[in-house]
Design an enzyme around this catalytic site. Structure first.
Site, PDB file in Angstrom:
ATOM      1  N   ALA A  69      39.155  34.862  27.056  1.00  0.00           N
ATOM      2  CA  ALA A  69      40.376  34.093  27.781  1.00  0.00           C
ATOM      3  C   ALA A  69      41.501  34.829  27.127  1.00  0.00           C
ATOM      4  O   ALA A  69      41.519  35.806  26.219  1.00  0.00           O
ATOM      5  CB  ALA A  69      40.160  32.733  27.405  1.00  0.00           C
ATOM      6  N   GLY A 114      34.874  34.566  27.618  1.00  0.00           N
ATOM      7  CA  GLY A 114      34.811  34.072  29.084  1.00  0.00           C
ATOM      8  C   GLY A 114      34.303  35.620  29.801  1.00  0.00           C
ATOM      9  O   GLY A 114      33.712  34.945  31.106  1.00  0.00           O
ATOM     10  N   GLU A 117      30.778  34.963  30.072  1.00  0.00           N
ATOM     11  CA  GLU A 117      30.518  33.602  30.907  1.00  0.00           C
ATOM     12  C   GLU A 117      30.640  34.010  32.284  1.00  0.00           C
ATOM     13  O   GLU A 117      29.774  33.754  33.125  1.00  0.00           O
ATOM     14  CB  GLU A 117      31.518  32.517  30.397  1.00  0.00           C
ATOM     15  N   GLU A 137      33.465  32.465  20.594  1.00  0.00           N
ATOM     16  CA  GLU A 137      34.285  31.307  20.253  1.00  0.00           C
ATOM     17  C   GLU A 137      34.334  30.789  19.097  1.00  0.00           C
ATOM     18  O   GLU A 137      35.342  30.109  18.432  1.00  0.00           O
ATOM     19  CB  GLU A 137      34.222  30.550  21.534  1.00  0.00           C
TER      20      GLU A 137
END
Length: 263
Positions: A69, A114, A117, A137
């Protein structure tokens, strides 16, 4: 962005020979800011709708898949802002996971947070030998928020998922393959080529049967076994109404297996 849209967008859908490539393009590291997340959702939905897209490749380019992210953007968000945004974040990734066609991730360089993911949303993952994957994270005082706690644990099992999520450590492509996080490790220069070849082969297959297979597996895993069997049963019977089923069975009887040309 599709083939015809301005070049300034951070992702685009390129279509050729039945394969749609959803290409991230946000230098230098393909950080997934809110605008890119929403664009990914739109491109995934477009790929799902388009008849000329029969299979999909997720690709970040030769050097990096997606490093995660946009931390600078996230740092400016307070609790209320993330409460308002978190559903949209998950919905963007779920749109990719729900593309009703075969999807391959072509992972080069970093696929972290991300980015990892996003790769988890694919049906199969091709990783370059030099790729690095992980869910870091926890090092920010957070947990994965775009499906990582759920998709990762379903893919590699809860113990291995907890190890990666609790420690935030990065794994090599070799270790990722060993634990089931990626399916194929190939030379870095061949990642996209091999992922595209996989998608192109399936793009010539029976589209409705492939959709049936994907939905039966995915929705079945989210259900108890009796519900999963019902999903399978309904799709199995329904495929007897398709032209592809007739083509496939006729070809098998007349020519042998694997020679059918589906429409």
């Amino acid at each position: 962005m599709t083939d015809n849209e301005p070049s300034g967008a951070t992702a685009r859908l390129e279509v050729a020979d039945g394969v749609g490539t959803i290409r991230l393009d946000r230098p230098k590291m393909n950080a997934l800011d809110i605008a890119t997340q929403d664009l990914l959702r739109d491109l995934a939905e477009e790929a799902g709708r388009r008849a000329d897209v029969r299979a999909v490749v997720l690709y970040g380019g030769e050097k990096v898949f997606a490093a995660g992210a946009d931390i600078k953007e996230m740092r400016e968000m307070d609790h209320a802002a993330m409460v308002a945004r978190s559903r949209g974040l998950q919905e963007a990734f779920t749109a990719v996971a729900r593309i009703p066609k075969p999807v391959a991730a072509a992972v080069t360089g970093y696929a972290l947070g991300g980015g990892c993911e996003l790769a988890l949303c694919a049906d199969v993952r091709f990783a370059g030998a030099g790729a690095k994957l992980g869910q870091p994270e926890i090092l920010l005082g957070l947990i994965p928020g775009a499906g990582g706690t759920q998709r990762l644990s379903r893919l590699v099992g809860p113990a291995k998922a907890k190890d990666l999520i609790f420690t935030g450590r990065t794994v090599t492509a070799e270790e990722a393959a060993r634990i089931g996080l990626v399916d194929h490790v190939v030379p870095d220069t061949e990642v996209y080529e091999q992922a595209h070849a996989w998608a192109a082969r399936l793009a010539r297959g029976p589209a409705i049967a492939l959709r049936a297979a994907k939905e039966s597996v995915d929705f079945g895993l989210e259900s108890d076994i009796e519900t999963g069997l019902a999903i399978e049963r309904n799709w199995f019977a329904g495929l007897f109404a398709t032209e592809d089923r007739e083509i496939g069975m006729r070809s098998f009887v007349e020519e042998g297996p694997g020679k059918a040309e589906f429409r």
